[in-house]
Design a protein around this motif. Structure first.
Motif, PDB file in Angstrom:
ATOM      1  N   ILE A   1      17.462 -12.300 -40.940  1.00 32.43           N
ATOM      2  CA  ILE A   1      18.406 -12.077 -42.034  1.00 32.43           C
ATOM      3  C   ILE A   1      19.835 -12.033 -41.506  1.00 32.43           C
ATOM      4  CG2 ILE A   1      19.172 -10.405 -43.764  1.00 32.43           C
ATOM      5  CD1 ILE A   1      16.196  -9.675 -44.148  1.00 32.43           C
ATOM      6  N   SER A   2      20.038 -11.329 -40.398  1.00 28.30           N
ATOM      7  CA  SER A   2      21.374 -11.235 -39.818  1.00 28.30           C
ATOM      8  C   SER A   2      21.904 -12.607 -39.404  1.00 28.30           C
ATOM      9  CB  SER A   2      21.347 -10.305 -38.601  1.00 28.30           C
ATOM     10  OG  SER A   2      22.588 -10.311 -37.933  1.00 28.30           O
ATOM     11  N   LEU A   3      21.083 -13.367 -38.691  1.00 28.91           N
ATOM     12  CA  LEU A   3      21.504 -14.701 -38.256  1.00 28.91           C
ATOM     13  C   LEU A   3      21.700 -15.638 -39.439  1.00 28.91           C
ATOM     14  CD1 LEU A   3      19.234 -15.254 -35.110  1.00 28.91           C
ATOM     15  CD2 LEU A   3      21.686 -14.781 -35.159  1.00 28.91           C
ATOM     16  N   SER A   4      20.887 -15.473 -40.472  1.00 28.72           N
ATOM     17  CA  SER A   4      20.992 -16.338 -41.646  1.00 28.72           C
ATOM     18  C   SER A   4      22.287 -16.103 -42.405  1.00 28.72           C
ATOM     19  CB  SER A   4      19.790 -16.128 -42.571  1.00 28.72           C
ATOM     20  OG  SER A   4      18.590 -16.549 -41.948  1.00 28.72           O
ATOM     21  N   ILE A   5      22.680 -14.833 -42.560  1.00 27.10           N
ATOM     22  CA  ILE A   5      23.950 -14.530 -43.225  1.00 27.10           C
ATOM     23  C   ILE A   5      25.101 -15.153 -42.448  1.00 27.10           C
ATOM     24  CG2 ILE A   5      25.555 -12.682 -43.846  1.00 27.10           C
ATOM     25  CD1 ILE A   5      23.092 -10.910 -44.379  1.00 27.10           C
ATOM     26  N   HIS A   6      25.076 -14.971 -41.133  1.00 26.34           N
ATOM     27  CA  HIS A   6      26.110 -15.547 -40.271  1.00 26.34           C
ATOM     28  C   HIS A   6      26.148 -17.066 -40.414  1.00 26.34           C
ATOM     29  CE1 HIS A   6      28.464 -16.063 -36.496  1.00 26.34           C
ATOM     30  NE2 HIS A   6      27.722 -17.145 -36.384  1.00 26.34           N
ATOM     31  N   ALA A   7      24.982 -17.709 -40.339  1.00 27.03           N
ATOM     32  CA  ALA A   7      24.910 -19.168 -40.393  1.00 27.03           C
ATOM     33  C   ALA A   7      25.313 -19.711 -41.761  1.00 27.03           C
ATOM     34  CB  ALA A   7      23.501 -19.626 -40.027  1.00 27.03           C
ATOM     35  N   PHE A   8      24.883 -19.036 -42.837  1.00 25.43           N
ATOM     36  CA  PHE A   8      25.233 -19.478 -44.186  1.00 25.43           C
ATOM     37  C   PHE A   8      26.746 -19.434 -44.391  1.00 25.43           C
ATOM     38  CE2 PHE A   8      26.182 -18.696 -48.652  1.00 25.43           C
ATOM     39  CZ  PHE A   8      25.442 -19.690 -49.285  1.00 25.43           C
ATOM     40  N   LEU A   9      27.367 -18.341 -43.990  1.00 21.59           N
ATOM     41  CA  LEU A   9      28.805 -18.191 -44.176  1.00 21.59           C
ATOM     42  C   LEU A   9      29.584 -19.227 -43.376  1.00 21.59           C
ATOM     43  CD1 LEU A   9      29.173 -14.291 -44.149  1.00 21.59           C
ATOM     44  CD2 LEU A   9      29.485 -15.817 -46.105  1.00 21.59           C
ATOM     45  N   GLU A  10      29.147 -19.520 -42.132  1.00 20.60           N
ATOM     46  CA  GLU A  10      29.899 -20.467 -41.323  1.00 20.60           C
ATOM     47  C   GLU A  10      29.791 -21.892 -41.852  1.00 20.60           C
ATOM     48  OE1 GLU A  10      28.403 -20.242 -37.349  1.00 20.60           O
ATOM     49  OE2 GLU A  10      26.639 -21.490 -37.760  1.00 20.60           O
ATOM     50  N   GLY A  11      28.824 -22.145 -42.721  1.00 15.40           N
ATOM     51  CA  GLY A  11      28.700 -23.472 -43.311  1.00 15.40           C
ATOM     52  C   GLY A  11      29.663 -23.708 -44.461  1.00 15.40           C
ATOM     53  N   ILE A  12      30.184 -22.647 -45.056  1.00 16.14           N
ATOM     54  CA  ILE A  12      31.017 -22.769 -46.261  1.00 16.14           C
ATOM     55  C   ILE A  12      32.299 -23.581 -46.032  1.00 16.14           C
ATOM     56  CG2 ILE A  12      32.430 -21.430 -47.895  1.00 16.14           C
ATOM     57  CD1 ILE A  12      30.200 -19.317 -47.865  1.00 16.14           C
ATOM     58  N   PRO A  13      33.035 -23.363 -44.916  1.00 17.45           N
ATOM     59  CA  PRO A  13      34.314 -24.087 -44.780  1.00 17.45           C
ATOM     60  C   PRO A  13      34.213 -25.425 -44.045  1.00 17.45           C
ATOM     61  CG  PRO A  13      34.168 -22.407 -43.089  1.00 17.45           C
ATOM     62  CD  PRO A  13      32.879 -22.337 -43.868  1.00 17.45           C
ATOM     63  N   LEU A  14      33.023 -25.934 -43.783  1.00 19.55           N
ATOM     64  CA  LEU A  14      32.895 -27.110 -42.927  1.00 19.55           C
ATOM     65  C   LEU A  14      33.301 -28.410 -43.605  1.00 19.55           C
ATOM     66  CD1 LEU A  14      29.584 -26.469 -40.943  1.00 19.55           C
ATOM     67  CD2 LEU A  14      31.951 -25.892 -40.340  1.00 19.55           C
ATOM     68  N   HIS A  15      33.210 -28.472 -44.924  1.00 18.96           N
ATOM     69  CA  HIS A  15      33.524 -29.722 -45.614  1.00 18.96           C
ATOM     70  C   HIS A  15      34.982 -30.106 -45.404  1.00 18.96           C
ATOM     71  CE1 HIS A  15      33.337 -32.913 -48.560  1.00 18.96           C
ATOM     72  NE2 HIS A  15      34.383 -32.405 -49.187  1.00 18.96           N
ATOM     73  N   GLY A  16      35.190 -31.343 -44.940  1.00 18.25           N
ATOM     74  CA  GLY A  16      36.546 -31.846 -44.763  1.00 18.25           C
ATOM     75  C   GLY A  16      37.241 -31.359 -43.512  1.00 18.25           C
ATOM     76  N   ASN A  17      36.545 -30.633 -42.648  1.00 12.93           N
ATOM     77  CA  ASN A  17      37.153 -30.138 -41.407  1.00 12.93           C
ATOM     78  C   ASN A  17      36.251 -30.539 -40.250  1.00 12.93           C
ATOM     79  OD1 ASN A  17      38.294 -28.673 -39.267  1.00 12.93           O
ATOM     80  ND2 ASN A  17      38.956 -27.027 -40.636  1.00 12.93           N
ATOM     81  N   ALA A  18      36.462 -31.754 -39.745  1.00  7.05           N
ATOM     82  CA  ALA A  18      35.595 -32.303 -38.707  1.00  7.05           C
ATOM     83  C   ALA A  18      35.662 -31.489 -37.424  1.00  7.05           C
ATOM     84  CB  ALA A  18      35.971 -33.759 -38.422  1.00  7.05           C
ATOM     85  N   HIS A  19      36.853 -31.035 -37.044  1.00 10.23           N
ATOM     86  CA  HIS A  19      36.989 -30.277 -35.808  1.00 10.23           C
ATOM     87  C   HIS A  19      36.237 -28.943 -35.881  1.00 10.23           C
ATOM     88  CE1 HIS A  19      40.981 -32.580 -34.867  1.00 10.23           C
ATOM     89  NE2 HIS A  19      39.905 -33.317 -34.681  1.00 10.23           N
ATOM     90  N   LEU A  20      36.305 -28.293 -37.022  1.00 10.26           N
ATOM     91  CA  LEU A  20      35.564 -27.046 -37.194  1.00 10.26           C
ATOM     92  C   LEU A  20      34.069 -27.308 -37.158  1.00 10.26           C
ATOM     93  CD1 LEU A  20      35.887 -24.012 -37.684  1.00 10.26           C
ATOM     94  CD2 LEU A  20      35.814 -24.472 -40.139  1.00 10.26           C
ATOM     95  N   LEU A  21      33.636 -28.422 -37.747  1.00 14.41           N
ATOM     96  CA  LEU A  21      32.234 -28.804 -37.702  1.00 14.41           C
ATOM     97  C   LEU A  21      31.774 -28.987 -36.261  1.00 14.41           C
ATOM     98  CD1 LEU A  21      29.571 -29.799 -38.999  1.00 14.41           C
ATOM     99  CD2 LEU A  21      30.620 -32.080 -39.133  1.00 14.41           C
TER     100      LEU A  21
END
Length: 221
Positions: free
Chosen positions: A99-119
């Motif tokens: 659950i802890s890792l999933s919350i972290h992973a889900f949140l980090e996916g939110i800003p990835l669209h349109g930001n190749a370097h962050l991806l």
């Protein structure tokens, strides 16, 4: 790419852990590189963009992200930056860790669209973390099925966050605040990786060199 590459990064990490011997020195250097690259991309691109949004309270949410990550690391034992321990006798599915890792992973996916370097920074960060997590899972009494379920669900969390953000309107009104929280998470994770004491508190020229390389790479991209 923001849906498939994070999954591939986790699979690569688990594959390396399963088929190859884990060398702690190599993993530590890879962690240092991922931390410096993630921190550099966050500071150079992600942070300025969000402050240009004009939201006056954005700093509060960045601090909130740091506090949230501290809580998540308490639950996971520090798995997000490569330091946690799981009992070798464990047979039940590690729900708290998941659950802890999933919350972290889900949140980090939110800003990835349109930001190749962050991806790219998230992908580079995921590989060593996946190696470390897999190494601990494979050394427990968990069944291969439970490990596979953990692997698959964990790999899907970051793409799920990106998918929800890009293809629904659920997060539209709070996306700027979620981005700020993610910045706080990234700042905490990356600086923890970089500034944790080395063995015997000695200066490590190899670690320093790989950190500089990660910063320079972020600058030239």
């Amino acid at each position: 790419m923001n849906l498939l590459l994070p999954i591939l990064a986790v699979l690569i990490g688990f594959g390396i852990s399963y088929f190859l011997h884990r060398k702690s020195t190599t993993i530590n250097l890879l962690l240092a590189f991922s931390g410096s690259f993630l921190l550099s991309v966050t500071v150079l691109e992600f942070l300025p963009d969000i402050y240009n949004s004009g939201v006056s309270s954005i700093g509060v949410f960045i601090l909130g992200g740091i506090l949230l990550q501290i809580i998540l690391e308490y639950l996971s034992g520090g798995a997000e930056h490569g330091h946690f321990h799981l009992s070798k006798e464990k047979k039940s599915f590690p729900f708290v860790l998941f659950i802890s890792l999933s919350i972290h992973a889900f949140l980090e996916g939110i800003p990835l669209h349109g930001n190749a370097h962050l991806l790219y920074a998230v992908i580079v960060h995921k590989v060593p973390i996946a190696i470390i997590i897999a190494s601990f899972l494979f050394n427990t009494n968990l069944s291969k099925l439970k490990i596979a379920v953990f692997l698959i669900l964990f790999a899907l969390m970051t793409p799920l966050g990106s998918f929800v953000q890009n293809n629904t309107s659920l997060l539209d009104e709070i996306s700027i605040y979620l981005d700020a929280i993610v910045i706080g998470i990234f700042l905490h994770v990356s600086t923890t990786i970089l500034f944790e004491s080395s063995k015997d508190h000695k200066f490590n020229i190899y670690k320093f060199g790989i950190i500089v390389f990660g910063i320079v790479l972020a600058l030239v991209l």
